[in-house]
Design a protein around this motif. Sequence first.
Motif, PDB file in Angstrom:
ATOM      1  N   VAL A   1      30.076 -43.307  48.394  1.00 60.90           N
ATOM      2  CA  VAL A   1      29.504 -43.963  50.535  1.00 60.90           C
ATOM      3  C   VAL A   1      30.042 -42.572  51.003  1.00 60.90           C
ATOM      4  CG1 VAL A   1      30.511 -44.775  52.701  1.00 60.90           C
ATOM      5  CG2 VAL A   1      30.682 -46.197  50.517  1.00 60.90           C
ATOM      6  N   ILE A   2      28.531 -42.080  51.649  1.00 61.44           N
ATOM      7  CA  ILE A   2      29.062 -40.593  52.088  1.00 61.44           C
ATOM      8  C   ILE A   2      28.369 -40.435  53.442  1.00 61.44           C
ATOM      9  CG2 ILE A   2      27.053 -37.934  52.222  1.00 61.44           C
ATOM     10  CD1 ILE A   2      26.320 -39.356  49.893  1.00 61.44           C
ATOM     11  N   PRO A   3      29.666 -39.695  54.791  1.00 62.28           N
ATOM     12  CA  PRO A   3      29.656 -40.200  55.942  1.00 62.28           C
ATOM     13  C   PRO A   3      28.253 -39.577  56.451  1.00 62.28           C
ATOM     14  CG  PRO A   3      31.248 -38.266  55.389  1.00 62.28           C
ATOM     15  CD  PRO A   3      30.323 -38.913  54.530  1.00 62.28           C
ATOM     16  N   ASN A   4      28.061 -39.878  57.899  1.00 68.17           N
ATOM     17  CA  ASN A   4      26.875 -39.187  58.345  1.00 68.17           C
ATOM     18  C   ASN A   4      27.123 -37.668  58.633  1.00 68.17           C
ATOM     19  OD1 ASN A   4      25.236 -40.705  58.580  1.00 68.17           O
ATOM     20  ND2 ASN A   4      26.575 -41.948  60.772  1.00 68.17           N
ATOM     21  N   THR A   5      28.596 -37.181  57.901  1.00 68.06           N
ATOM     22  CA  THR A   5      29.164 -35.586  58.687  1.00 68.06           C
ATOM     23  C   THR A   5      28.244 -34.315  57.563  1.00 68.06           C
ATOM     24  OG1 THR A   5      31.269 -35.298  57.666  1.00 68.06           O
ATOM     25  CG2 THR A   5      30.632 -35.879  60.195  1.00 68.06           C
ATOM     26  N   ILE A   6      27.958 -35.325  56.613  1.00 66.81           N
ATOM     27  CA  ILE A   6      26.974 -34.550  55.676  1.00 66.81           C
ATOM     28  C   ILE A   6      26.043 -34.447  55.735  1.00 66.81           C
ATOM     29  CG2 ILE A   6      26.365 -34.477  52.755  1.00 66.81           C
ATOM     30  CD1 ILE A   6      29.829 -34.405  53.252  1.00 66.81           C
ATOM     31  N   THR A   7      24.979 -33.169  55.901  1.00 61.71           N
ATOM     32  CA  THR A   7      24.039 -32.647  55.552  1.00 61.71           C
ATOM     33  C   THR A   7      22.905 -31.953  54.973  1.00 61.71           C
ATOM     34  OG1 THR A   7      24.235 -30.284  56.802  1.00 61.71           O
ATOM     35  CG2 THR A   7      24.302 -32.326  58.633  1.00 61.71           C
ATOM     36  N   ASN A   8      23.934 -31.913  52.993  1.00 64.63           N
ATOM     37  CA  ASN A   8      23.141 -30.672  52.622  1.00 64.63           C
ATOM     38  C   ASN A   8      24.373 -31.223  50.796  1.00 64.63           C
ATOM     39  OD1 ASN A   8      21.655 -29.634  51.543  1.00 64.63           O
ATOM     40  ND2 ASN A   8      23.673 -27.862  50.745  1.00 64.63           N
ATOM     41  N   ILE A   9      23.332 -31.853  50.442  1.00 62.29           N
ATOM     42  CA  ILE A   9      23.889 -32.459  48.987  1.00 62.29           C
ATOM     43  C   ILE A   9      23.311 -31.218  47.754  1.00 62.29           C
ATOM     44  CG2 ILE A   9      24.022 -34.089  47.089  1.00 62.29           C
ATOM     45  CD1 ILE A   9      23.418 -36.806  49.560  1.00 62.29           C
ATOM     46  N   ASP A  10      24.354 -30.617  47.551  1.00 59.32           N
ATOM     47  CA  ASP A  10      23.723 -29.484  46.062  1.00 59.32           C
ATOM     48  C   ASP A  10      22.986 -29.286  45.514  1.00 59.32           C
ATOM     49  OD1 ASP A  10      24.421 -27.679  48.482  1.00 59.32           O
ATOM     50  OD2 ASP A  10      26.578 -26.857  47.483  1.00 59.32           O
ATOM     51  N   SER A  11      22.602 -29.119  44.147  1.00 56.25           N
ATOM     52  CA  SER A  11      22.020 -29.397  43.020  1.00 56.25           C
ATOM     53  C   SER A  11      23.138 -29.519  42.073  1.00 56.25           C
ATOM     54  CB  SER A  11      21.476 -27.628  42.749  1.00 56.25           C
ATOM     55  OG  SER A  11      22.329 -26.938  42.454  1.00 56.25           O
ATOM     56  N   SER A  12      22.972 -30.812  40.899  1.00 50.82           N
ATOM     57  CA  SER A  12      23.144 -31.452  40.363  1.00 50.82           C
ATOM     58  C   SER A  12      24.836 -31.883  40.668  1.00 50.82           C
ATOM     59  CB  SER A  12      24.034 -30.308  38.800  1.00 50.82           C
ATOM     60  OG  SER A  12      22.745 -29.889  38.510  1.00 50.82           O
ATOM     61  N   ALA A  13      24.821 -32.472  42.074  1.00 46.73           N
ATOM     62  CA  ALA A  13      25.892 -32.769  42.314  1.00 46.73           C
ATOM     63  C   ALA A  13      26.393 -34.661  42.145  1.00 46.73           C
ATOM     64  CB  ALA A  13      26.274 -32.804  44.000  1.00 46.73           C
ATOM     65  N   PHE A  14      25.720 -35.089  41.879  1.00 48.30           N
ATOM     66  CA  PHE A  14      25.760 -36.604  40.632  1.00 48.30           C
ATOM     67  C   PHE A  14      25.247 -36.406  39.648  1.00 48.30           C
ATOM     68  CE2 PHE A  14      26.427 -37.424  45.533  1.00 48.30           C
ATOM     69  CZ  PHE A  14      26.911 -37.845  45.944  1.00 48.30           C
ATOM     70  N   GLU A  15      24.721 -35.980  38.760  1.00 49.34           N
ATOM     71  CA  GLU A  15      23.807 -35.298  37.824  1.00 49.34           C
ATOM     72  C   GLU A  15      24.764 -35.905  37.251  1.00 49.34           C
ATOM     73  OE1 GLU A  15      21.436 -32.279  34.728  1.00 49.34           O
ATOM     74  OE2 GLU A  15      22.667 -31.740  36.637  1.00 49.34           O
ATOM     75  N   ASN A  16      24.006 -36.659  36.042  1.00 54.62           N
ATOM     76  CA  ASN A  16      24.675 -37.915  34.307  1.00 54.62           C
ATOM     77  C   ASN A  16      25.487 -38.470  35.052  1.00 54.62           C
ATOM     78  OD1 ASN A  16      22.328 -36.297  32.679  1.00 54.62           O
ATOM     79  ND2 ASN A  16      24.145 -34.916  33.015  1.00 54.62           N
ATOM     80  N   CYS A  17      25.548 -38.876  36.534  1.00 56.58           N
ATOM     81  CA  CYS A  17      26.535 -40.021  36.990  1.00 56.58           C
ATOM     82  C   CYS A  17      25.977 -41.631  36.314  1.00 56.58           C
ATOM     83  CB  CYS A  17      26.952 -40.476  38.152  1.00 56.58           C
ATOM     84  SG  CYS A  17      27.835 -38.976  38.590  1.00 56.58           S
ATOM     85  N   SER A  18      26.552 -41.837  34.670  1.00 61.40           N
ATOM     86  CA  SER A  18      24.871 -42.644  34.359  1.00 61.40           C
ATOM     87  C   SER A  18      25.089 -44.490  34.826  1.00 61.40           C
ATOM     88  CB  SER A  18      25.359 -42.639  33.180  1.00 61.40           C
ATOM     89  OG  SER A  18      26.776 -42.836  32.784  1.00 61.40           O
ATOM     90  N   TYR A  19      26.294 -44.563  35.487  1.00 65.11           N
ATOM     91  CA  TYR A  19      26.952 -45.938  35.818  1.00 65.11           C
ATOM     92  C   TYR A  19      26.767 -45.599  37.427  1.00 65.11           C
ATOM     93  CZ  TYR A  19      28.149 -47.324  31.360  1.00 65.11           C
ATOM     94  OH  TYR A  19      28.192 -47.741  29.912  1.00 65.11           O
ATOM     95  N   LEU A  20      26.229 -44.742  38.210  1.00 62.89           N
ATOM     96  CA  LEU A  20      25.472 -45.214  40.090  1.00 62.89           C
ATOM     97  C   LEU A  20      25.062 -46.200  40.239  1.00 62.89           C
ATOM     98  CD1 LEU A  20      26.750 -43.840  42.099  1.00 62.89           C
ATOM     99  CD2 LEU A  20      25.471 -42.137  41.978  1.00 62.89           C
ATOM    100  N   GLN A  21      25.537 -47.430  40.569  1.00 64.03           N
ATOM    101  CA  GLN A  21      24.927 -48.060  41.227  1.00 64.03           C
ATOM    102  C   GLN A  21      24.121 -47.695  42.140  1.00 64.03           C
ATOM    103  OE1 GLN A  21      26.520 -51.414  40.264  1.00 64.03           O
ATOM    104  NE2 GLN A  21      26.592 -51.248  38.287  1.00 64.03           N
ATOM    105  N   SER A  22      24.824 -47.652  43.722  1.00 69.90           N
ATOM    106  CA  SER A  22      24.798 -47.148  44.768  1.00 69.90           C
ATOM    107  C   SER A  22      24.950 -46.085  45.487  1.00 69.90           C
ATOM    108  CB  SER A  22      25.767 -48.251  44.884  1.00 69.90           C
ATOM    109  OG  SER A  22      25.754 -48.680  46.753  1.00 69.90           O
ATOM    110  N   VAL A  23      23.944 -45.792  46.254  1.00 70.24           N
ATOM    111  CA  VAL A  23      24.493 -44.516  47.021  1.00 70.24           C
ATOM    112  C   VAL A  23      24.364 -44.413  48.542  1.00 70.24           C
ATOM    113  CG1 VAL A  23      24.064 -42.126  47.703  1.00 70.24           C
ATOM    114  CG2 VAL A  23      24.246 -42.797  45.081  1.00 70.24           C
ATOM    115  N   THR A  24      24.338 -44.187  49.525  1.00 76.42           N
ATOM    116  CA  THR A  24      25.093 -44.558  50.896  1.00 76.42           C
ATOM    117  C   THR A  24      24.288 -43.619  50.976  1.00 76.42           C
ATOM    118  OG1 THR A  24      26.184 -46.102  51.329  1.00 76.42           O
ATOM    119  CG2 THR A  24      25.652 -45.378  53.152  1.00 76.42           C
ATOM    120  N   LEU A  25      22.982 -42.889  51.232  1.00 80.00           N
ATOM    121  CA  LEU A  25      22.928 -41.149  52.150  1.00 80.00           C
ATOM    122  C   LEU A  25      23.170 -41.164  53.786  1.00 80.00           C
ATOM    123  CD1 LEU A  25      19.651 -40.335  49.857  1.00 80.00           C
ATOM    124  CD2 LEU A  25      21.810 -39.436  49.612  1.00 80.00           C
TER     125      LEU A  25
END
Length: 161
Positions: free
Chosen positions: A91-115
């Motif tokens: 869960v990413i808050p509304n204050t976030i404006t940028n997600i940098d390179s490879s931030a979540f790379e290879n998180c193989s079980y990641l099912q849900s992301v709230t941008l």
Amino acid sequence: MKKIVFIFLGLLVSNTSVFATDYECLNNYGRQESDYYFNVEGTSTSRTIKILGPVNNSIQIANIPNKIIDINVTSIGADAFKNCKNLQNVVIPNTITNIDSSAFENCSYLQSVTLPTNLVAIGSSAFKGCGSLATIAIPNGVTHIDSSAFENCSYLQSVTL
């Protein structure tokens, strides 16, 4: 005197390498507050926080705070959660404006992301290899998605723009 300096440097290097292996999903180290490592960026009148990664590399749920030490968290750094194999929900808050390179790379079980609605940019390979991610909703404010941002997301069935 030279022996003391060499011994001190040897201890410093050896402690750093041990620490680094304890947190395999972390490539950068900064200050620690609560569950995350971070850096303070900007000037004294305009400071922001960049998340560098979790303190616990076996984290399953990342509920990223909107503020740390009363400063807005505005970005998720490169490789911040890379290879955090147990991560399932972010869960990413509304204050976030940028997600940098490879931030979540290879998180193989990641099912849900709230941008967040204020997100502007998603870096290259940001979600590369997130094989369990089935859907993603890209907020209207996103103006830049780098190459390979969702490469090898083999289960990704729905992208909402």
